[in-house]
Design an enzyme around this catalytic site. Sequence first.
Site, PDB file in Angstrom:
ATOM      1  N   LYS A 183      65.829  21.822  70.667  1.00  0.00           N
ATOM      2  CA  LYS A 183      64.415  21.486  70.855  1.00  0.00           C
ATOM      3  C   LYS A 183      63.809  21.003  69.523  1.00  0.00           C
ATOM      4  O   LYS A 183      64.459  21.054  68.490  1.00  0.00           O
ATOM      5  CB  LYS A 183      63.654  22.681  71.422  1.00  0.00           C
ATOM      6  CG  LYS A 183      64.386  23.390  72.569  1.00  0.00           C
ATOM      7  CD  LYS A 183      64.619  22.502  73.807  1.00  0.00           C
ATOM      8  CE  LYS A 183      65.736  23.057  74.659  1.00  0.00           C
ATOM      9  NZ  LYS A 183      65.461  23.521  75.954  1.00  0.00           N
TER      10      LYS A 183
HETATM   11  C1  LIG Z   1      66.108  24.647  76.924  1.00  0.00           C
HETATM   12  C2  LIG Z   1      65.470  24.867  78.214  1.00  0.00           C
HETATM   13  C3  LIG Z   1      65.263  26.151  78.745  1.00  0.00           C
HETATM   14  C4  LIG Z   1      65.832  27.382  78.119  1.00  0.00           C
HETATM   15  O1  LIG Z   1      65.376  27.637  76.840  1.00  0.00           O
HETATM   16  P1  LIG Z   1      66.068  28.808  75.999  1.00  0.00           P
HETATM   17  O2  LIG Z   1      65.161  28.973  74.832  1.00  0.00           O
HETATM   18  O3  LIG Z   1      67.430  28.302  75.614  1.00  0.00           O
HETATM   19  O4  LIG Z   1      66.137  30.011  76.851  1.00  0.00           O
HETATM   20  C5  LIG Z   1      64.554  26.263  79.928  1.00  0.00           C
HETATM   21  N1  LIG Z   1      64.081  25.192  80.578  1.00  0.00           N
HETATM   22  C6  LIG Z   1      64.278  23.940  80.122  1.00  0.00           C
HETATM   23  C7  LIG Z   1      63.716  22.797  80.877  1.00  0.00           C
HETATM   24  C8  LIG Z   1      64.995  23.733  78.939  1.00  0.00           C
HETATM   25  O5  LIG Z   1      65.211  22.487  78.513  1.00  0.00           O
END
Ligand SMILES: *Cc1c(COP(=O)(O)O)cnc(C)c1O
Length: 390
Positions: free
Chosen positions: A181
């Site tokens: 992210k």
């Molecule tokens: C990355 C992601 C998640 C999960 O995030 P984490 O921090 O890894 O638990 C959930 N939903 C979407 C759409 C994502 O891209």
Amino acid sequence: MSIPITKPFFGPEELRAVQIPLESGWVVQGPFVREFEQRFGAFTGATHAAATSSCTTALHLAVAALGLAAGDEVVVPAFTWVATANVVEYMSARPVFADIRLETFNVDPDAVARAITGKTRGIIPVHLFGLCADMPALGSIARAHSLWVVEDAACSFGGWTNGKHSGTFGDAGCFSFHPRKSITTGEGGMVTTSRRDLHEKICSLRDHGATKTDRERHEQAGAFLLASYPHLGYNYRLTDIQGALGCAQMARAQTLLDGRARVARAYAERLSGLDWLALPATPVGDRHGWQSYVCLFRPDPPSLNNVARLHAKRNALMLRLEAQGIATRQGTHAPVMQDFYARKYQIKPEDFPNAYLADRLTLSLPLFPQMTDGEIDAVVSALARAIDHG
Ligand SMILES: *Cc1c(COP(=O)(O)O)cnc(C)c1O
């Protein structure tokens, strides 16, 4: 040359930040997590922000705090990271999938409206890859049926629509700080909300259901007595080491987002001649967060009839790029095609044609703020060459 799909941006500020909790000895959720929450709230315009150990745990806390219960239904997109649906399963509730629009990869509000039944309690729209879902349409559907909205804003830090940051439209917004992210704390998440009741419940549930935090207890006389634990909670806290890292990332957040937008602009200009690749578009009134630059591979108009052939062709292209050191990825996956959901709910990929096509035909390109012009050149020319040999 080797170009990864992404690369976190850490400098001396991040290195220094993580040392401070180590020196002080206070490493569990404490003052740095608090500061990270304040900075995040200020940046997004959210009234309250509560840090968590991931976005998955953020989503779990949000639906738990909203009282989701066994037998309830929640509408979720058919194309998203599987965690969006999993948190509904954690509560013994049922995720009801809605298909997406291929132009945005976000959930189709008409499909959401069709998925609503008497058991529906809420909607979890996803702002996929940094682009906001159609919040005006989804908001009016939610209001018409008295449903809550929890935004899965995992990838949409820096994504705005109609002048408001993603995650500030619904009852709660959930963000991720995974290294894929735009800002990262290794693992980490955040729940934003404008509802004080919800914020307080979430803060308690992330800490075993406690009535006060460890830090508050340590700062008061009578620290020898534990808090009380009136709710069934979880341990979903972020550490203060990660909180310090989050503060350092927030201090350069706009620079990181501007860097991502620069790469996306370069791709848009230089790949527009490739008629076999549909580039991501940003609707008027939106600002894309550019968590990922996700294209659709479409040498022919994609359909259920040719998807297998196009999928094989896309994979061959990705393999050729990989052989040249250029990492690509599928955008994300369709939970409806994962065994757990397909078997449990008897779902066929054809039930969600756009999610199916997106699962098979998306192509995510390398994107990170420190990407050089030379690296962008390399991706652009490798892409143009790769199709010729296809
Ligand atoms: C990355 C992601 C998640 C999960 O995030 P984490 O921090 O890894 O638990 C959930 N939903 C979407 C759409 C994502 O891209």
